[in-house]
Design a protein around this motif. Structure first.
Motif, PDB file in Angstrom:
ATOM      1  N   ASP A 153       0.837  -1.199   0.000  1.00  9.05           N
ATOM      2  CA  ASP A 153       0.000   0.000   0.000  1.00  9.05           C
ATOM      3  C   ASP A 153       0.880   1.261   0.000  1.00  9.05           C
ATOM      4  O   ASP A 153       1.880   1.328   0.700  1.00  9.05           O
ATOM      5  CB  ASP A 153      -0.925  -0.012   1.220  1.00  9.05           C
ATOM      6  CG  ASP A 153      -0.172  -0.343   2.505  1.00  9.05           C
ATOM      7  OD1 ASP A 153       0.412  -1.443   2.588  1.00  9.05           O
ATOM      8  OD2 ASP A 153      -0.126   0.516   3.394  1.00  9.05           O
ATOM      9  N   PRO A 175      -6.147   5.137  -0.894  1.00 13.61           N
ATOM     10  CA  PRO A 175      -5.955   3.688  -0.989  1.00 13.61           C
ATOM     11  C   PRO A 175      -6.954   3.054  -1.950  1.00 13.61           C
ATOM     12  O   PRO A 175      -8.112   3.457  -2.021  1.00 13.61           O
ATOM     13  CB  PRO A 175      -6.188   3.189   0.440  1.00 13.61           C
ATOM     14  CG  PRO A 175      -6.048   4.385   1.303  1.00 13.61           C
ATOM     15  CD  PRO A 175      -6.456   5.573   0.471  1.00 13.61           C
ATOM     16  N   TRP A 177      -9.240   0.136  -2.639  1.00 11.96           N
ATOM     17  CA  TRP A 177      -9.854  -0.916  -1.833  1.00 11.96           C
ATOM     18  C   TRP A 177     -10.307  -2.103  -2.676  1.00 11.96           C
ATOM     19  O   TRP A 177     -10.893  -3.033  -2.181  1.00 11.96           O
ATOM     20  CB  TRP A 177     -11.032  -0.367  -1.047  1.00 11.96           C
ATOM     21  CG  TRP A 177     -10.575   0.527   0.065  1.00 11.96           C
ATOM     22  CD1 TRP A 177     -10.749   1.872   0.153  1.00 11.96           C
ATOM     23  CD2 TRP A 177      -9.833   0.134   1.223  1.00 11.96           C
ATOM     24  NE1 TRP A 177     -10.161   2.354   1.279  1.00 11.96           N
ATOM     25  CE2 TRP A 177      -9.591   1.309   1.972  1.00 11.96           C
ATOM     26  CE3 TRP A 177      -9.335  -1.075   1.691  1.00 11.96           C
ATOM     27  CZ2 TRP A 177      -8.884   1.294   3.161  1.00 11.96           C
ATOM     28  CZ3 TRP A 177      -8.639  -1.089   2.880  1.00 11.96           C
ATOM     29  CH2 TRP A 177      -8.422   0.079   3.598  1.00 11.96           C
ATOM     30  N   SER A 199      -3.194  -3.044   0.373  1.00 12.28           N
ATOM     31  CA  SER A 199      -3.387  -3.140   1.818  1.00 12.28           C
ATOM     32  C   SER A 199      -3.318  -4.608   2.221  1.00 12.28           C
ATOM     33  O   SER A 199      -3.551  -5.508   1.413  1.00 12.28           O
ATOM     34  CB  SER A 199      -4.730  -2.539   2.216  1.00 12.28           C
ATOM     35  OG  SER A 199      -5.763  -3.317   1.662  1.00 12.28           O
TER      36      SER A 199
END
Ligand SMILES: Nc1nc2c(ncn2[C@@H]2O[C@H](COP(=O)(O)OP(=O)(O)OP(=O)(O)O)[C@@H](O)[C@H]2O)c(=O)[nH]1
Ligand SMILES: [Mg+2]
Length: 343
Positions: A153, A175, A177, A199
């Motif tokens: 990430d 970020p 997702w 992530s």
């Protein structure tokens, strides 16, 4: 439960890119992409098909035979595809915290299914002037490359995709997702790039995709010294899964890295690894120099690190020239590693 996995907002998210996608010409997962999308308009997030027992979608009549014809596929892809063709679609029970959907989580049923969703959401990059596309080549003449863009990430994957598609980088970290995808049309090729968020919860899914793409672009934040070993660990996990995978390591944020006294040599040795678990040298480098003269300037192993940086400075930027070079790398990648450095 069936929940949506939108493209990241940094790409216009939630299907806006899809309005520019050309369904008849979508490259990745041509065997899967035409699955009916339950009730989905292109302007809405794409719901994923059920996790288990997803029927194989039927390819559009006519196109399938063209796309799957051996004439179209390059030999490397054929080799890779045939060696993995029997891989089952794995149901993945994992959940991603903080993801979209009523429960704030979503399940990713398998690599294939997620990529199907991604292919519907492809953002076609507008052709750049250097592509000189006077006339679109006939469909059957187009070759395709499917490129997976992974990395921890914040490493810079979305930025990489954005810049390659001619958009300015975003300020700040948004970020991803789920995934982002972009298509880079060139004269004779289509390059589809798919980013999956880095992530921790999403990394679980990375390995589901590596066996089905032509090239892996692994983006590293060179300034993030503390997490370089993690990045290496993740990369090596992927290579354990598919040792033949051509890899382009993008050593990002070199400006910050220099301030943090971490240069290209450090990134190189961190990613290749040293001692136990290291990738053997010949495997790491063979094959690249035959592809494109520019690659010479991008390969730190062949030039001492001290002269590598000055040599690279004129081309290490997200310029139009760099875009051309990167696309060449992605097109001709066959074996081993290539390192690209960005500032
Ligand atoms: N200096 C510098 N900053 C960069 C570069 N690439 C990305 N960044 C910055 O790094 C931050 C994170 O970039 P993203 O592209 O969103 O990172 P990502 O890998 O997509 O992150 P996830 O989606 O969370 O996995 C942003 O603030 C970018 O502006 C680069 O080459 N140089
Ligand atoms: Mg991202």
């Amino acid at each position: 439960m069936r929940l949506g996995v939108p493209a990241g907002p940094e790409f216009g998210g939630r299907g806006s890119g899809a309005s520019r996608a050309q369904p008849g010409r979508l490259a990745p997962l041509r065997r899967l992409r035409s699955a009916p999308r339950p009730g989905g308009s292109r302007e809405k997030p794409h719901p994923l098909p059920p996790a288990v027992g997803t029927p194989r979608p039927v390819e559009e009549a006519g196109r399938a035979s063209v796309r799957n014809s051996p004439r179209v596929w390059n030999s490397g892809l054929q080799r890779r595809r045939s060696s993995h063709s029997s891989r089952p679609c794995l149901p993945v029970p994992g959940r991603v915290e903080g993801g979209p959907g009523p429960s704030g989580a979503f399940g990713l049923p398998s690599g294939k299914v997620l990529r199907e969703a991604a292919s519907r959401n492809l953002t076609s990059a507008s052709p750049q002037p250097e592509d000189e596309e006077d006339e679109e080549p006939a469909l059957e003449e187009l070759e395709q490359r499917e490129v997976l863009v992974l990395g921890l990430d914040g490493a810079g994957k979305s930025t990489f995709l954005r810049v390659l598609s001619g958009k300015p980088p975003l300020e700040g970290h948004i970020p991803t997702w789920g995934f982002n995808s972009v298509r880079l049309p060139t004269k004779d090729f289509e390059v589809d790039l798919l980013e999956i968020g880095g992530s921790q919860n999403l990394r679980f899914y990375w390995k589901e995709f590596v066996s089905e793409v032509d090239v892996l672009v692994f983006v590293v934040d060179s300034a993030d010294r503390l997490r370089l070993p993690w990045a290496r660990q993740e990369l090596h996990k992927l290579l354990d899964k598919d040792p033949d995978l051509p890899v382009v390591v993008v050593a990002n944020k070199q400006v910050r890295a220099v301030r943090g006294q971490l240069g290209p040599g450090d990134v190189h040795s961190e990613m290749i690894g040293q001692g136990q678990g290291a990738l053997p040298g010949p495997m790491a480098w063979r094959g690249w120099l035959r592809c494109c003269p520019h690659l010479f300037y991008l390969c730190p192993v062949l030039i001492p690190a001290s002269v590598f940086l000055p040599l690279c400075l004129p081309i290490i930027s997200y310029s139009g020239e760099m875009r051309k070079i990167i696309i060449k790398c992605l097109l001709y990648a066959r074996h081993g590693f290539l390192f690209l450095f960005f500032f």
